[in-house]
Design a protein around this motif. Structure first.
Motif, PDB file in Angstrom:
ATOM      1  N   HIS A 696      16.314   5.966 -39.805  1.00 11.55           N
ATOM      2  CA  HIS A 696      16.688   6.668 -38.576  1.00 11.55           C
ATOM      3  C   HIS A 696      17.660   7.809 -38.887  1.00 11.55           C
ATOM      4  O   HIS A 696      17.530   8.916 -38.350  1.00 11.55           O
ATOM      5  CB  HIS A 696      17.314   5.681 -37.597  1.00 11.55           C
ATOM      6  CG  HIS A 696      17.409   6.192 -36.197  1.00 11.55           C
ATOM      7  ND1 HIS A 696      18.423   7.021 -35.776  1.00 11.55           N
ATOM      8  CD2 HIS A 696      16.605   5.995 -35.107  1.00 11.55           C
ATOM      9  CE1 HIS A 696      18.253   7.320 -34.510  1.00 11.55           C
ATOM     10  NE2 HIS A 696      17.171   6.712 -34.070  1.00 11.55           N
ATOM     11  N   GLN A 767       7.250  -1.119 -37.627  1.00  6.92           N
ATOM     12  CA  GLN A 767       8.601  -0.868 -37.159  1.00  6.92           C
ATOM     13  C   GLN A 767       9.186   0.387 -37.792  1.00  6.92           C
ATOM     14  O   GLN A 767       9.887   1.165 -37.135  1.00  6.92           O
ATOM     15  CB  GLN A 767       9.488  -2.081 -37.462  1.00  6.92           C
ATOM     16  CG  GLN A 767      10.886  -1.975 -36.871  1.00  6.92           C
ATOM     17  CD  GLN A 767      10.873  -1.866 -35.364  1.00  6.92           C
ATOM     18  OE1 GLN A 767      10.143  -2.587 -34.693  1.00  6.92           O
ATOM     19  NE2 GLN A 767      11.671  -0.955 -34.822  1.00  6.92           N
ATOM     20  N   ARG A 770       7.671   3.317 -36.039  1.00  8.60           N
ATOM     21  CA  ARG A 770       8.248   3.467 -34.703  1.00  8.60           C
ATOM     22  C   ARG A 770       9.678   4.017 -34.765  1.00  8.60           C
ATOM     23  O   ARG A 770      10.090   4.789 -33.904  1.00  8.60           O
ATOM     24  CB  ARG A 770       8.241   2.114 -33.990  1.00  8.60           C
ATOM     25  CG  ARG A 770       6.851   1.626 -33.606  1.00  8.60           C
ATOM     26  CD  ARG A 770       6.931   0.407 -32.715  1.00  8.60           C
ATOM     27  NE  ARG A 770       7.537   0.724 -31.425  1.00  8.60           N
ATOM     28  CZ  ARG A 770       7.767  -0.183 -30.468  1.00  8.60           C
ATOM     29  NH1 ARG A 770       7.448  -1.451 -30.675  1.00  8.60           N
ATOM     30  NH2 ARG A 770       8.306   0.180 -29.326  1.00  8.60           N
ATOM     31  N   ASN A 771      10.429   3.629 -35.807  1.00  2.00           N
ATOM     32  CA  ASN A 771      11.791   4.159 -35.961  1.00  2.00           C
ATOM     33  C   ASN A 771      11.769   5.669 -36.165  1.00  2.00           C
ATOM     34  O   ASN A 771      12.590   6.399 -35.601  1.00  2.00           O
ATOM     35  CB  ASN A 771      12.488   3.491 -37.135  1.00  2.00           C
ATOM     36  CG  ASN A 771      12.869   2.055 -36.841  1.00  2.00           C
ATOM     37  OD1 ASN A 771      12.951   1.650 -35.679  1.00  2.00           O
ATOM     38  ND2 ASN A 771      13.083   1.274 -37.890  1.00  2.00           N
ATOM     39  N   LEU A 773       9.417   7.704 -35.157  1.00  2.00           N
ATOM     40  CA  LEU A 773       8.976   8.319 -33.910  1.00  2.00           C
ATOM     41  C   LEU A 773      10.093   8.287 -32.858  1.00  2.00           C
ATOM     42  O   LEU A 773      10.304   9.269 -32.134  1.00  2.00           O
ATOM     43  CB  LEU A 773       7.738   7.580 -33.395  1.00  2.00           C
ATOM     44  CG  LEU A 773       7.012   8.228 -32.212  1.00  2.00           C
ATOM     45  CD1 LEU A 773       6.529   9.620 -32.581  1.00  2.00           C
ATOM     46  CD2 LEU A 773       5.843   7.351 -31.772  1.00  2.00           C
ATOM     47  N   GLU A 774      10.828   7.186 -32.774  1.00  2.00           N
ATOM     48  CA  GLU A 774      11.911   7.094 -31.807  1.00  2.00           C
ATOM     49  C   GLU A 774      13.028   8.080 -32.128  1.00  2.00           C
ATOM     50  O   GLU A 774      13.633   8.663 -31.228  1.00  2.00           O
ATOM     51  CB  GLU A 774      12.465   5.661 -31.784  1.00  2.00           C
ATOM     52  CG  GLU A 774      11.531   4.660 -31.110  1.00  2.00           C
ATOM     53  CD  GLU A 774      12.082   3.252 -31.194  1.00  2.00           C
ATOM     54  OE1 GLU A 774      13.192   3.089 -31.770  1.00  2.00           O
ATOM     55  OE2 GLU A 774      11.418   2.327 -30.693  1.00  2.00           O
ATOM     56  N   VAL A 777      11.840  11.353 -30.748  1.00  6.08           N
ATOM     57  CA  VAL A 777      11.812  11.403 -29.288  1.00  6.08           C
ATOM     58  C   VAL A 777      13.226  11.443 -28.711  1.00  6.08           C
ATOM     59  O   VAL A 777      13.489  12.133 -27.717  1.00  6.08           O
ATOM     60  CB  VAL A 777      11.034  10.193 -28.738  1.00  6.08           C
ATOM     61  CG1 VAL A 777      11.118  10.132 -27.217  1.00  6.08           C
ATOM     62  CG2 VAL A 777       9.583  10.263 -29.187  1.00  6.08           C
ATOM     63  N   GLN A 778      14.143  10.728 -29.337  1.00  3.53           N
ATOM     64  CA  GLN A 778      15.518  10.672 -28.832  1.00  3.53           C
ATOM     65  C   GLN A 778      16.311  11.936 -29.123  1.00  3.53           C
ATOM     66  O   GLN A 778      17.397  12.109 -28.561  1.00  3.53           O
ATOM     67  CB  GLN A 778      16.241   9.469 -29.431  1.00  3.53           C
ATOM     68  CG  GLN A 778      15.686   8.133 -28.965  1.00  3.53           C
ATOM     69  CD  GLN A 778      16.314   6.958 -29.694  1.00  3.53           C
ATOM     70  OE1 GLN A 778      17.217   7.131 -30.513  1.00  3.53           O
ATOM     71  NE2 GLN A 778      15.826   5.769 -29.388  1.00  3.53           N
ATOM     72  N   LYS A 796       2.558   9.939 -33.815  1.00  5.31           N
ATOM     73  CA  LYS A 796       2.533   9.388 -32.459  1.00  5.31           C
ATOM     74  C   LYS A 796       1.212   8.686 -32.177  1.00  5.31           C
ATOM     75  O   LYS A 796       1.184   7.555 -31.659  1.00  5.31           O
ATOM     76  CB  LYS A 796       2.754  10.510 -31.450  1.00  5.31           C
ATOM     77  CG  LYS A 796       2.591  10.084 -29.990  1.00  5.31           C
ATOM     78  CD  LYS A 796       2.681  11.270 -29.070  1.00  5.31           C
ATOM     79  CE  LYS A 796       2.470  10.844 -27.607  1.00  5.31           C
ATOM     80  NZ  LYS A 796       1.175  10.189 -27.384  1.00  5.31           N
TER      81      LYS A 796
END
Length: 962
Positions: A696, A767, A770-771, A773-774, A777-778, A796
């Motif tokens: 992240h 996971q 997704r980390n 991608l998050e 997005v954040q 995505k």
């Protein structure tokens, strides 16, 4: 001939520093290769500094940072003034200079205390190695003196009411405005007070004498007036050191201290005892009372040395004004007391009334008439007095404070001279000195019987000392070999010519210097005369050559550079390149100071502090600025900043974030080189977090690097998503998507010949994706910019495929697979109209494998009736799958064109792709049937629109393959 590569040494910048160049040692041919288990300290590197650095101790570091803080605050004030479209007072330049001097003054006091402590310890250990500390102290002391003198003679007055505009808040409009210094347009006597304070502080010996052990021993004796020492350090023409000490104080105008010394005289003590017991005063006692009134009422320029006048450095009023006002406001809210529970303060002796008048026509605050702002100085004097009352436990009521004289707002020569002449007339009357037109020496005159006659008869040195107060210097004092030029000038300014014109001070100093000794002036004397005459160039030259500006020491070099910038902002000198020289003095001094800071802090392994300080020093001069319609840009400043940042590997995210924040303004104004360097900082932090497995944080710093070049730069300089950070971000997204698709294909849709992996491994990969991608997005600043980004969109859709598989939503899976495989014309100038797919060609086979698995499952559920036929893929989707299959078959060598390189697939691969093609063909059939059913539903109003008509899809599928 071939070079001998065995002697080539690896060279690299030390990433923990900014000026350290590391060279690996040359391995010996006979030396054994060091083992992995060898100690780390056995492998030694040769480290060289790119620039000379002498280190920077804690006191000098604090001073340097305080000066940079003051400069930044000043720049912010100028920006606010321009924003409000107001005019800038010229006195702001002088206030900035006082901030600089205050920082150096504090540093000097700390260094002197530190040196004294080290000296005491070295005396105990018989070790006297303090040469380096003494050198730094001497350089800073000289720098402090030169900057003080320049502030007096070159900068505007604090009371200046006129205004001038400054270009960009940094460079004075020297070409269009003139420097309105006090030397140029000041009235007579306007520089006297500050010149006296300068001479007292930097050239007088009286301060050192009062703190000497000899004076302490002298004053503690029963009859100090008869004290003698075999080797007295108190210079003077008199036999006894006591009178020489009083003379030294009188010569420098410290009459308050002179009276304190006189109170130790045995006759003065006896007179005081008589007064306390109620006995009548003797003629000598009356003389001491008159002498006290004269000395403690002296309206001398620069003050008489009491606790309430302006200090010799001229900084207390400037630094304490806000504090005094705040304390007074708190006292008014607490009925005249401060919120202080210190009981010891109530034991202090209350101060005497500072407004009690001792001499008729001469107010006690008369010395303030020589200041630039007499009324303002008198208010601060009053606030100090009220504070002292509160410290003694007495309430302070400002309304009860009554000043006998309302001082003018600004300096008025006539008022100051009137009070001064009144005071001298009182001395002449009480001392029975002859008038200026009388003949004779300094004896009693005319038998008038002044109040001081009794003292003069008993103590002849006192008469000669007091004659100095009326501007008459006796021959034995004037011809004393120990008398310096500064003391002679002090006596002239204090007692003979306090109303001297500002431009005459240098002439009088020159004449006095020429009379002293053999008439030859020292180099420092010539420098002082040059600055007093208004030579700003001499200030910069002296700071550079004599005060350590070129020594490699961080603080002296910074002081030199900041003082040069100050003189340029004030219009004293021009930073523009002269026709005879291509050197820009401002740029050269800034770069030298930055190099000194970087190397000095690298020496002591504090590169993080050095880089930040150097960047702060240079940044205001780095971005291009518009001057008179033209853009002025200094590329060397930006290059130096970029080099310093690029050589530094930040230790923490906070350090990296701080450096990026510092450079934001320069980047927004178009400094591309600084933007590139900031991207390298972001990339270094991303690399660090990648090595630690912090996915992240890695994405966060990659996005910061992309944002710098694609969002913060001006539009004409922007580079879409940058370089290094973008490449690694693209690779991270693509690799995450590829890993997830590979895991999905090998676990959920594994073939017979492949083993299934553990479910935990798939969850871990999902996971991780997704980390990533998050994190995208954040990020509010970059999320909108990445809408058309190929790799981010691929990730995505791949994550959506995995989540849809977990939910059993094959239709959603099919839709996202088609989006990954369909060709599209990529938008944006950076792609140049290229037609491509989101998925990398390496992912085609795996996505087809998942698609075939979905179709195979549907085929197993097919009951043979066309009405109930369902297909997750539309005709368009099947068209995309068939097109990608054609490409994969060509790459595998199953179907080849004439130009293709022959490739022989294995039997298993042929059978695998044959079965895949058969399943896709059956899927096409079901897609047509499903499309017909959906078409009927649309006509009934129950279906949604399709992207393309069925006829168009069929035509595309049957068209020749490109």
């Amino acid at each position: 001939t071939m070079a001998d590569t065995s002697k080539v040494r690896a060279v690299a910048w030390d990433p923990s520093g900014t000026a350290a160049l590391s060279l690996c040692p040359v391995p010996s041919k006979n030396a054994a290769r060091p083992s992995i288990s060898a100690a780390a300290d056995e492998f030694l590197l040769d480290v060289f500094l790119s620039h000379d650095g002498t280190g920077c101790n804690a006191e000098e570091t604090e001073c340097l940072l305080r000066q940079l803080d003051a400069r930044d605050d000043w720049i912010e004030e100028q920006a606010q003034s321009r924003h409000k479209k107001g005019k800038q007072s010229k006195s702001m330049i002088t206030k900035l200079s006082m901030d600089y001097r205050a920082a150096v003054c504090e540093c000097l006091m700390q260094l002197q205390a530190k040196q004294q402590k080290q000296q005491d310890m070295s005396d105990d250990d018989n070790n006297n190695d303090n040469s380096s500390n003494s050198d730094n102290l001497e350089l800073l002391t000289l720098s402090f003196a030169i900057s003080h003198l320049a502030e007096i003679f070159l900068l505007p007055s604090l009371s200046a009411s006129s205004s001038s505009n400054f270009r960009g808040g940094l460079t004075a409009a020297a070409a269009t405005t003139t420097n309105n210094s006090r030397l140029d347009d000041g009235p007579s006597g306007s520089l006297t007070a500050d010149t006296i304070r300068y001479l007292r502080l930097h050239h007088s010996r009286s301060h050192a004498l009062l703190d000497s052990p000899e004076v302490e021993e002298l004053l503690s004796s029963d009859q100090p007036e008869y004290y003698k020492s075999s080797n007295s350090a108190i210079p003077g023409p008199f036999e006894y050191p006591y009178w020489n000490l009083i003379l030294q104080l009188v010569k420098s105008g410290q009459l308050d201290n002179a009276w304190t010394v006189l109170t130790h005289h045995s006759a003065c003590r006896h007179a005081e005892e008589a007064a306390m017991t109620g006995r009548s005063l003797t003629p000598e006692g009356e003389g001491f009372a008159v002498l006290r009134a004269i000395l403690l009422s002296a309206p001398l320029p620069g003050g008489r040395g009491d606790d309430y006048c302006v200090d010799d450095a001229g900084l207390d009023d400037f630094l304490e004004e806000d504090i005094l006002e705040r304390e007074e406001k708190e006292a008014r809210l607490n009925n005249g007391f401060n919120n202080n529970d210190d009981e010891e303060e109530e034991e202090n002796v209350p101060p005497e009334n500072i407004n009690e008048q001792y001499v008729d026509g001469v107010p006690r605050n008369g010395y303030l008439l020589w200041e630039d702002r007499p009324r303002h100085a008198d208010r601060l004097r009053k606030l100090r007095y009220l504070r002292d009352l509160r410290k003694c436990g007495q309430p302070s009521d400002e309304s009860e404070y009554s000043s006998p004289t309302v001082l003018p707002e600004v300096y008025q020569p006539n008022s100051a001279m009137s009070i001064f002449h009144t005071w001298q007339d009182v001395i002449k009357r009480e001392a029975s000195f002859p008038s200026s037109g009388s003949s004779g020496g300094f004896g009693l005159g005319g038998g008038q019987g002044g109040a001081l006659d009794a003292l003069f008869r008993r103590f002849p040195p006192l008469q000669q000392i007091l004659s100095v107060l009326v501007g008459k210097v006796p021959p034995n004092i004037a011809n004393d070999p120990s008398l310096t030029w500064s003391e002679t000038l002090l006596m002239e300014l204090l007692y003979s010519r306090p109303d001297i014109s500002p431009d005459d001070i240098s002439a009088r100093a020159n004449a006095i210097m020429s009379r002293k000794g053999d008439g030859r002036k020292h180099a420092l004397d010539e420098i002082i005369l040059s600055i007093m005459s208004g030579s700003a160039g001499q200030v910069v030259e002296t700071m550079f050559s004599l005060c350590g500006g070129s020594s490699g020491a961080a603080l002296p070099a910074t002081v030199t550079s900041l003082l040069c910038n100050l003189l340029i902002d004030a219009g004293c000198i021009s930073s523009e390149e002269a026709s005879s020289s291509s050197v820009n003095i401002q740029t050269e001094l800034l770069i030298l100071a930055a190099e000194a800071i970087l190397s000095s802090f690298s020496v002591q392994e504090q590169s993080n502090v050095g880089v930040r300080a150097a960047v702060r020093l240079l940044l205001p001069h780095a971005p291009p600025k518009r001057v008179e319609g033209e853009v002025v840009y200094e590329p060397r400043i930006s290059a130096t900043i970029a080099e310093a940042i690029s050589h530094r590997l930040p230790d923490t995210d906070a350090e990296a974030r701080d450096l990026l924040h510092l450079c934001e303004e320069a980047i927004r104004l178009g400094s591309v080189r600084i933007a590139d360097a900031c991207e390298s900082i972001a990339f270094s932090r991303a690399s660090f977090h990648r090595s630690k497995g912090h996915l992240h944080r890695e994405v966060y710093w990659l996005l910061r690097g992309m944002e710098i070049l694609s969002n913060e730069l001006p539009t004409q300089f922007q580079r879409k998503f940058g370089f290094a950070c973008r490449r690694h971000f693209d690779a991270l997204c693509e690799n995450s998507a590829n890993d997830l698709i590979s895991m999905l294909a090998s676990t959920t849709y594994a073939t017979n010949g492949e083993s299934k992996l553990e479910e935990e491994a798939f969850v871990s990969v999902l996971q991780a994706a997704r980390n990533v991608l998050e994190a995208v997005v954040q990020d509010e600043d970059m999320a909108s910019l990445l809408k058309g980004h190929m790799e981010a969109n691929l990730l995505k859709y791949v994550v959506d495929i995995a989540l849809a598989d977990a939910l059993g939503d094959t239709t959603k899976m099919a839709s996202d697979i088609v989006r990954c495989l369909e060709e599209r014309c990529l938008p944006g100038e950076e792609y140049g109209g290229v037609v491509s797919t989101l998925a990398n060609p390496k992912m085609y086979a795996k996505l087809l494998h998942i698609s075939v698995a979905i179709l195979h499952k549907e085929e197993s559920l097919f009951n043979g009736t066309m009405e109930s036929t369902k297909c997750a893929f539309s005709v368009h989707g099947m068209h995309i799958l068939m097109a990608r299959l054609t490409q994969v078959l060509s790459w595998e060598g199953i179907t080849t064109s004439s130009s293709a390189v022959p490739k022989t697939p294995t039997k298993e691969r042929k059978e695998y792709f044959h079965a895949m093609r058969l399943t896709l063909c059956k899927g096409v059939m079901r897609a047509f049937a499903s499309a017909q059913t959906n078409s009927s539903s649309e006509k009934d109003g129950r279906g949604g629109g399709v992207e393309q008509s069925l006829d168009d899809e069929v035509e595309l599928m049957l068209s020749p393959c490109i």
